[in-house]
Design a protein around this motif. Sequence first.
Motif, PDB file in Angstrom:
ATOM      1  N   GLU A  73     -21.644  -2.810  14.238  1.00 18.39           N
ATOM      2  CA  GLU A  73     -20.581  -1.797  14.967  1.00 18.39           C
ATOM      3  C   GLU A  73     -19.678  -1.719  14.113  1.00 18.39           C
ATOM      4  N   PHE A  74     -18.536  -0.669  13.679  1.00 20.79           N
ATOM      5  CA  PHE A  74     -16.950  -0.713  13.712  1.00 20.79           C
ATOM      6  C   PHE A  74     -16.157  -0.696  14.239  1.00 20.79           C
ATOM      7  N   ARG A  75     -15.291  -1.882  14.366  1.00 18.25           N
ATOM      8  CA  ARG A  75     -14.056  -1.762  15.234  1.00 18.25           C
ATOM      9  C   ARG A  75     -12.432  -1.141  14.412  1.00 18.25           C
ATOM     10  N   GLY A  76     -12.669  -0.738  13.406  1.00 14.60           N
ATOM     11  CA  GLY A  76     -11.204  -0.248  13.215  1.00 14.60           C
ATOM     12  C   GLY A  76     -11.303   0.875  12.791  1.00 14.60           C
ATOM     13  N   THR A  77     -10.155   1.395  12.168  1.00 11.72           N
ATOM     14  CA  THR A  77     -10.118   2.572  12.224  1.00 11.72           C
ATOM     15  C   THR A  77     -10.551   4.728  11.550  1.00 11.72           C
ATOM     16  N   GLY A  78     -11.275   3.566  10.882  1.00 12.84           N
ATOM     17  CA  GLY A  78     -11.895   3.990   9.488  1.00 12.84           C
ATOM     18  C   GLY A  78     -13.534   5.386  10.528  1.00 12.84           C
ATOM     19  N   THR A  79     -13.843   6.239   9.584  1.00 13.13           N
ATOM     20  CA  THR A  79     -14.572   7.298   9.891  1.00 13.13           C
ATOM     21  C   THR A  79     -15.625   6.753   9.141  1.00 13.13           C
ATOM     22  N   SER A  80     -16.717   6.807   9.240  1.00 12.28           N
ATOM     23  CA  SER A  80     -18.166   6.779   8.437  1.00 12.28           C
ATOM     24  C   SER A  80     -18.491   7.885   7.681  1.00 12.28           C
ATOM     25  N   HIS A 109       0.857  -1.347  -0.177  1.00 10.39           N
ATOM     26  CA  HIS A 109      -0.219  -0.215   0.232  1.00 10.39           C
ATOM     27  C   HIS A 109       0.955   1.423  -0.008  1.00 10.39           C
ATOM     28  N   ALA A 110      -0.017   2.282  -0.649  1.00 13.81           N
ATOM     29  CA  ALA A 110       1.681   3.459  -0.880  1.00 13.81           C
ATOM     30  C   ALA A 110       0.786   4.336  -1.088  1.00 13.81           C
ATOM     31  N   ARG A 111       1.589   5.625  -1.984  1.00 12.58           N
ATOM     32  CA  ARG A 111       0.100   6.760  -1.942  1.00 12.58           C
ATOM     33  C   ARG A 111      -0.440   7.647  -2.703  1.00 12.58           C
ATOM     34  N   GLU A 112      -0.284   6.444  -2.900  1.00 11.29           N
ATOM     35  CA  GLU A 112      -2.075   7.048  -3.802  1.00 11.29           C
ATOM     36  C   GLU A 112      -2.930   6.758  -3.989  1.00 11.29           C
ATOM     37  N   ASN A 113      -3.704   7.528  -4.485  1.00 11.71           N
ATOM     38  CA  ASN A 113      -5.462   7.519  -4.201  1.00 11.71           C
ATOM     39  C   ASN A 113      -5.931   6.593  -4.503  1.00 11.71           C
ATOM     40  N   VAL A 114      -7.331   5.860  -4.213  1.00 14.00           N
ATOM     41  CA  VAL A 114      -8.887   4.955  -4.983  1.00 14.00           C
ATOM     42  C   VAL A 114      -9.881   5.721  -4.581  1.00 14.00           C
ATOM     43  N   PRO A 115     -10.373   5.637  -6.493  1.00  6.60           N
ATOM     44  CA  PRO A 115     -11.509   6.061  -6.224  1.00  6.60           C
ATOM     45  C   PRO A 115     -12.424   5.985  -5.557  1.00  6.60           C
ATOM     46  N   VAL A 116     -13.728   6.066  -5.208  1.00  8.64           N
ATOM     47  CA  VAL A 116     -14.740   6.022  -4.892  1.00  8.64           C
ATOM     48  C   VAL A 116     -16.188   6.428  -5.448  1.00  8.64           C
ATOM     49  N   LEU A 117     -17.235   5.316  -6.233  1.00 11.03           N
ATOM     50  CA  LEU A 117     -18.348   5.860  -6.342  1.00 11.03           C
ATOM     51  C   LEU A 117     -19.197   5.438  -5.495  1.00 11.03           C
ATOM     52  N   VAL A 118     -20.410   6.492  -4.988  1.00  7.05           N
ATOM     53  CA  VAL A 118     -21.486   5.427  -4.388  1.00  7.05           C
ATOM     54  C   VAL A 118     -23.099   6.514  -5.134  1.00  7.05           C
ATOM     55  N   ALA A 135      -9.275   9.974   4.863  1.00  9.20           N
ATOM     56  CA  ALA A 135      -7.403   9.931   6.130  1.00  9.20           C
ATOM     57  C   ALA A 135      -7.161   8.758   4.922  1.00  9.20           C
ATOM     58  N   THR A 136      -8.271   7.923   5.123  1.00  6.61           N
ATOM     59  CA  THR A 136      -8.206   6.399   5.268  1.00  6.61           C
ATOM     60  C   THR A 136      -8.685   5.111   4.456  1.00  6.61           C
ATOM     61  N   PHE A 137      -8.691   4.995   3.588  1.00  7.03           N
ATOM     62  CA  PHE A 137      -9.613   3.106   3.232  1.00  7.03           C
ATOM     63  C   PHE A 137     -11.026   2.932   3.741  1.00  7.03           C
ATOM     64  N   ALA A 138      -9.904   2.893   4.620  1.00  3.98           N
ATOM     65  CA  ALA A 138     -11.489   2.383   5.962  1.00  3.98           C
ATOM     66  C   ALA A 138     -12.757   2.892   6.420  1.00  3.98           C
ATOM     67  N   ASP A 139     -12.550   4.335   5.777  1.00  3.19           N
ATOM     68  CA  ASP A 139     -13.481   4.936   6.075  1.00  3.19           C
ATOM     69  C   ASP A 139     -14.931   4.219   5.346  1.00  3.19           C
ATOM     70  N   LEU A 140     -13.979   3.419   4.113  1.00  2.00           N
ATOM     71  CA  LEU A 140     -15.166   2.437   2.701  1.00  2.00           C
ATOM     72  C   LEU A 140     -15.877   1.750   4.039  1.00  2.00           C
ATOM     73  N   GLY A 141     -14.920   0.753   4.870  1.00  2.00           N
ATOM     74  CA  GLY A 141     -15.604  -0.005   6.227  1.00  2.00           C
ATOM     75  C   GLY A 141     -16.374  -0.062   6.817  1.00  2.00           C
ATOM     76  N   ALA A 142     -16.044   1.409   7.061  1.00  2.00           N
ATOM     77  CA  ALA A 142     -17.262   1.755   8.590  1.00  2.00           C
ATOM     78  C   ALA A 142     -18.114   2.506   7.680  1.00  2.00           C
ATOM     79  N   THR A 143     -18.479   3.134   7.018  1.00  2.00           N
ATOM     80  CA  THR A 143     -19.640   3.257   5.874  1.00  2.00           C
ATOM     81  C   THR A 143     -20.637   2.383   5.622  1.00  2.00           C
ATOM     82  N   VAL A 144     -20.094   1.597   5.976  1.00  2.00           N
ATOM     83  CA  VAL A 144     -20.707  -0.036   4.840  1.00  2.00           C
ATOM     84  C   VAL A 144     -21.250  -0.725   6.052  1.00  2.00           C
ATOM     85  N   ALA A 145     -20.074  -0.747   7.844  1.00  2.00           N
ATOM     86  CA  ALA A 145     -20.452  -0.977   8.306  1.00  2.00           C
ATOM     87  C   ALA A 145     -22.529   0.064   9.631  1.00  2.00           C
TER      88      ALA A 145
END
Length: 74
Positions: free
Chosen positions: A60-67, A20-29, A44-54
């Motif tokens: 409950e989301f126990r990761g580091t992301g923010t929905s 995993h590196a510095r490149e950004n990842v697109p997200v379409l909803v 800030a993190t790709f983990a935000d997607l996991g928090a959003t789906v949860a």
Amino acid sequence: DLLFITADHGNDPTTASTAHARENVPVLVFGSAVRTGNTIGHRATFADLGATVAEWFGLEFRGTGTSFLMQVLR
């Protein structure tokens, strides 16, 4: 229903690594509940997607992301 379209993590094209590196990842909803013409900006993190789906599933989301669910819903 919500549909999230994204890509695998980005890799730095200037290194030989595939980590995993510095490149950004697109997200379409997409979905009838999604506000059109909206952007979630740079996250800030790709983990935000996991928090959003949860949050969408009421789990409950126990990761580091923010929905970002409230940013995309009408």
